[in-house]
Design an enzyme around this catalytic site. Structure first.
Site, short mmCIF file in Angstrom:
data_model
loop_
_atom_site.label_atom_id
_atom_site.label_comp_id
_atom_site.label_asym_id
_atom_site.label_seq_id
_atom_site.Cartn_x
_atom_site.Cartn_y
_atom_site.Cartn_z
N SER A 81 18.34 -36.41 71.71
CA SER A 81 19.60 -35.82 72.16
C SER A 81 20.63 -36.92 72.32
O SER A 81 20.33 -38.10 72.13
CB SER A 81 19.40 -35.08 73.49
OG SER A 81 19.05 -36.00 74.52
N LYS A 82 21.83 -36.53 72.73
CA LYS A 82 22.92 -37.50 72.87
C LYS A 82 22.63 -38.57 73.89
O LYS A 82 23.17 -39.67 73.82
CB LYS A 82 24.22 -36.77 73.23
CG LYS A 82 24.78 -35.92 72.09
CD LYS A 82 26.07 -35.26 72.48
CE LYS A 82 26.64 -34.43 71.34
NZ LYS A 82 27.89 -33.73 71.72
#
Length: 490
Positions: free
Chosen positions: A252-253
């Site tokens: 994920s980010k």
């Protein structure tokens, strides 16, 4: 049967590395088997789909070198390739299921469905549709329609049993029908749901192999039941493993960049990204790690893709990028570095081809990513010099740095030739006269010229700066040292 595969992204954001790997595996499977690689756009989420996201997907695929044989901007015999342009197909086959009794109209409102879902969760039950519209007679349907309710179309799930398939990567996978519910095929606005559109499109586009992430495994039994109800032969399914961050959680980010465009902007090469993505789940022989796209097209096989999650290791990607950087001919390496620097706002239009090549050559093996051309070459790209505080603090503690730099500035300014050999001779000669090690003088000069302790070779730095800037920076550093160093007052 010829191989036909598809990559079907939604234009709701940038091309994620997980999506890029899925596209790559589909592309490689098609190329190795002499098949067809199709790009299909699943744009039925009108609220989130944007032209910018669509352009980013096209740009990302092309940057990676993944050209599609059928799809947007290319055409093909199985178009259109945007789902919003295929609504007539979905309506036709939804009506066919209604006629067969394999689907029914559902008049439940969103508020009613949410109320029942909340009640199920409060009782500790998994949320699922309760099937109340399945038994509606003609009078009941007419009554609800007269109330102005718009009807969705739901699939009539068959009775208890098992839906199973032989997955190319995972082997046999089975689901009990009892864990499924009567899912929606067409929403009340006429737009299809993912599972229904996917089946209709894959059949009409003659897709032979569905290669996708394992987060779609739970969708597969629903799709297989649709194939069965429609009387169609399903494709082969291959569910590739999830990509995890280095902490073992889903990528994920918070793990850093997650889009292909972000890695491009960080200076990674498409050759390295393709190589790295291919190895996130696939291996050739467990030993070889470096491949070009052309080589992957020859050796990639789905049966060499594992089922265990893959770890996105940024250190490994950076190493691989450095290897691919070395593989580039110098002319191409220079071209890409210059393009990257110009995209970052550095004007190199006045620089000669020889100067550009000298800059890249001076950075040498430190050029692990194209961003390193800026990181290690910024001293020559800007007139203003930013000096690292730690590097300058180190000079302030050393004796006689100012006078030494001033004398070195005078000598190189007077040098008849401003080239590597005479500059090195002048520097080493001064160190010998001063009775100090050449490295001590060169270290101080490096900070004066580049603002840091780690930089390209000192004499290459001088040549890249040119006589005027090299002299001015040394003189400025000498004056600043005299003003700030406690050693100057000893």
């Amino acid at each position: 049967m010829s191989v036909r595969v598809r990559f079907a992204p939604s234009p709701t954001g940038h091309l994620h590395v997980g999506g890029a790997r899925t596209a790559l595996y589909n592309y490689l499977h098609a190329r190795r088997t002499g098949g067809v690689f199709i790009l299909r756009i699943e744009d039925t989420d009108a609220a989130r789909s944007t032209p910018e996201s669509l352009a980013a997907i096209f740009e990302g695929l092309r940057w990676l070198g993944l050209t599609w044989d059928e799809g947007p901007e290319v055409g093909g015999a199985h178009g259109p390739y945007f789902q919003t342009e295929r609504r007539a197909h979905y309506r036709e086959h939804a009506d066919a299921l209604l006629d067969k009794g394999s689907a029914y109209l559902c008049f439940c409102t969103a508020a009613e469905l949410e109320e029942r879902r909340a009640a199920q969760l409060s009782r500790g039950e998994p949320p699922r549709y309760d099937g109340r519209c399945r038994s509606l007679d003609a009078a009941g349907k007419a009554r609800l329609a007269a109330e102005g309710r718009a009807a969705a179309i739901r699939f009539a799930l068959p009775g208890p049993g098992e839906t199973a398939w032989e997955d190319v990567i995972r082997g046999k996978v089975a689901f009990r029908n009892e864990v499924l519910d009567d899912f929606v095929l067409l929403r009340s606005d006429g737009l299809p749901t993912y599972n229904f559109a996917c089946v209709v499109d894959d059949h009409l586009m003659e897709i032979s192999d569905v290669i996708r992430g394992d987060d779609h495994i739970s969708n597969t039994p629903r799709q297989l039941l649709l194939y069965q109800a429609l009387g169609w032969t399903p494709p082969r399914f291959a569910h590739v493993p999830m990509i995890l961050g280095e902490d073992g959680s889903r990528l994920s980010k918070r793990h850093g960049a997650t889009s292909v465009a972000a890695y491009r902007d960080l200076g990674y090469l498409p050759e390295a990204m393709v190589n790295f993505l291919a190895l996130l789940g696939w291996s050739y022989d467990g030993q070889r790690e470096l491949f070009t796209l052309a080589e992957l097209e020859q050796v990639f096989r789905l049966d060499r893709v594992g089922s265990n999650p893959a770890i996105f290791n940024l250190e490994k990607l950076s190493w691989m990028n450095g290897q691919h950087m070395k593989m580039l001919p110098e002319e191409e390496r220079v071209r890409r570095a210059v393009a990257f620097l110009e995209a970052r706002g550095h004007d190199l239009s006045g620089r000669t081809p020889e100067w550009r090549a000298a800059l890249v050559r001076a950075i040498g093996d430190r050029l692990k990513t194209l961003a390193d051309a800026e990181r290690y070459g910024v001293f020559a790209l800007r007139d203003r010099l930013d000096v690292e505080p730690e590097a300058w603090a180190g000079l302030l503690q050393k004796p006689d740095v100012g006078p030494r730099l001033a004398e070195l500035a005078r000598r190189i300014g007077a040098a008849s030739e401003f080239d590597l050999a005479p500059l090195e001779q002048a520097t080493r000669g001064l160190a010998q006269e001063l009775g100090i090690k050449a490295g001590e003088l060169m270290g101080a000069a490096r900070v004066a010229l580049t603002g840091r302790t780690v930089a390209p070779g000192l004499f290459e730095v001088m040549v890249l700066l040119g006589r005027e800037r090299a002299v001015a920076r040394r003189s400025a550093a000498a004056e600043r040292w005299v003003e700030e160093s406690p050693q100057a007052r000893v």
